[in-house]
Design an enzyme around this catalytic site. Sequence first.
Site, PDB file in Angstrom:
ATOM      1  N   GLU A 148      -2.547  -1.745  -3.230  1.00  0.00           N
ATOM      2  CA  GLU A 148      -3.632  -0.796  -2.954  1.00  0.00           C
ATOM      3  C   GLU A 148      -3.537   0.609  -2.440  1.00  0.00           C
ATOM      4  OE1 GLU A 148      -4.974  -3.489   0.596  1.00  0.00           O
ATOM      5  OE2 GLU A 148      -3.736  -2.250   1.855  1.00  0.00           O
ATOM      6  N   GLY A 192      -1.369  -7.772   7.361  1.00  0.00           N
ATOM      7  CA  GLY A 192       0.135  -7.336   7.529  1.00  0.00           C
ATOM      8  C   GLY A 192       0.487  -6.828   9.040  1.00  0.00           C
ATOM      9  N   HIS A 208      -7.879  -5.998   7.668  1.00  0.00           N
ATOM     10  CA  HIS A 208      -7.460  -4.854   8.481  1.00  0.00           C
ATOM     11  C   HIS A 208      -7.913  -5.449   9.988  1.00  0.00           C
ATOM     12  CE1 HIS A 208      -7.157  -0.975  10.429  1.00  0.00           C
ATOM     13  NE2 HIS A 208      -6.585  -0.360   9.134  1.00  0.00           N
ATOM     14  N   ASP A 209      -6.799  -5.558  10.867  1.00  0.00           N
ATOM     15  CA  ASP A 209      -6.878  -6.014  12.233  1.00  0.00           C
ATOM     16  C   ASP A 209      -6.955  -7.390  12.259  1.00  0.00           C
ATOM     17  OD1 ASP A 209      -5.909  -3.472  12.851  1.00  0.00           O
ATOM     18  OD2 ASP A 209      -8.038  -2.868  13.789  1.00  0.00           O
ATOM     19  N   HIS A 247       0.803  -1.329   0.053  1.00  0.00           N
ATOM     20  CA  HIS A 247      -0.161  -0.001  -0.044  1.00  0.00           C
ATOM     21  C   HIS A 247       1.140   1.160  -0.010  1.00  0.00           C
ATOM     22  CE1 HIS A 247      -3.780   1.838   1.590  1.00  0.00           C
ATOM     23  NE2 HIS A 247      -3.075   2.837   1.009  1.00  0.00           N
TER      24      HIS A 247
END
Length: 239
Positions: free
Chosen positions: A70, A213, A190-191, A43
């Site tokens: 992204e 990530g 995400h998370d 990203h």
Amino acid sequence: MTRLSVNINKIATIRNSRGGNLPDVLKAAQACERFGAQGITVHPRPDQRHIRYSDVRQLRPLITTEFNVEGNPIPSFTELVLETVPDQVTLVPDAEDAVTSNAGWNVPANREFLSEMCRTFKTKGIRVSIFIDPDPLMAEAAAQVGADRVELYTEAYAREFASNPQKAIAPYLAAAARAKECGLGLNAGHDLNLDNLAFIIREIPWMDEVSIGHALISDALYLGLEESVRRYLSEIGKK
């Protein structure tokens, strides 16, 4: 089976904190693939505080699995994606000073722009995924503007999971079902971590891909990168 794409931004953050090339982002990406990851996500942001545009250019010929880039499709990002032609571009409505992604697109409000972006990237044969909140209406609108997939923003799921998994997953099930009805592929990110990953995959077994990530790279500090990738793949494989 759901695929694991490892977001390597945090590795670049460590490198950039000291200058030089340690750790080596290119070697890390290749190692993740060697350890079983089925994709690499980056990203790049305009300030290049972690992944740089130059990293994307250098990574493109090295990635042998799926390469997902992204970001917010500002002109410089769009040019980068059209130049490097990743397998997938994920459109994220980040402000330039955002610390991390914190919301999905309001797709109807950006219908014309997102339609144009989908057409632009598809001219190069790039799969287009739109980052959305868990809202069936956003999934439906993403299909209407020409997206191939949506990526569900899972921060709220991760936040609520420990106290009430069923409540946490409910809006995601609704959005995922609508995406499927509209013929869209489905990603999430995400998370997501080793505590909450298996549950969301079990509840939404048609998930195509998860992008992870921060948690995975953090776990690698304790477990090592190879063992971390192995454990995330194991969680995905649980039924």
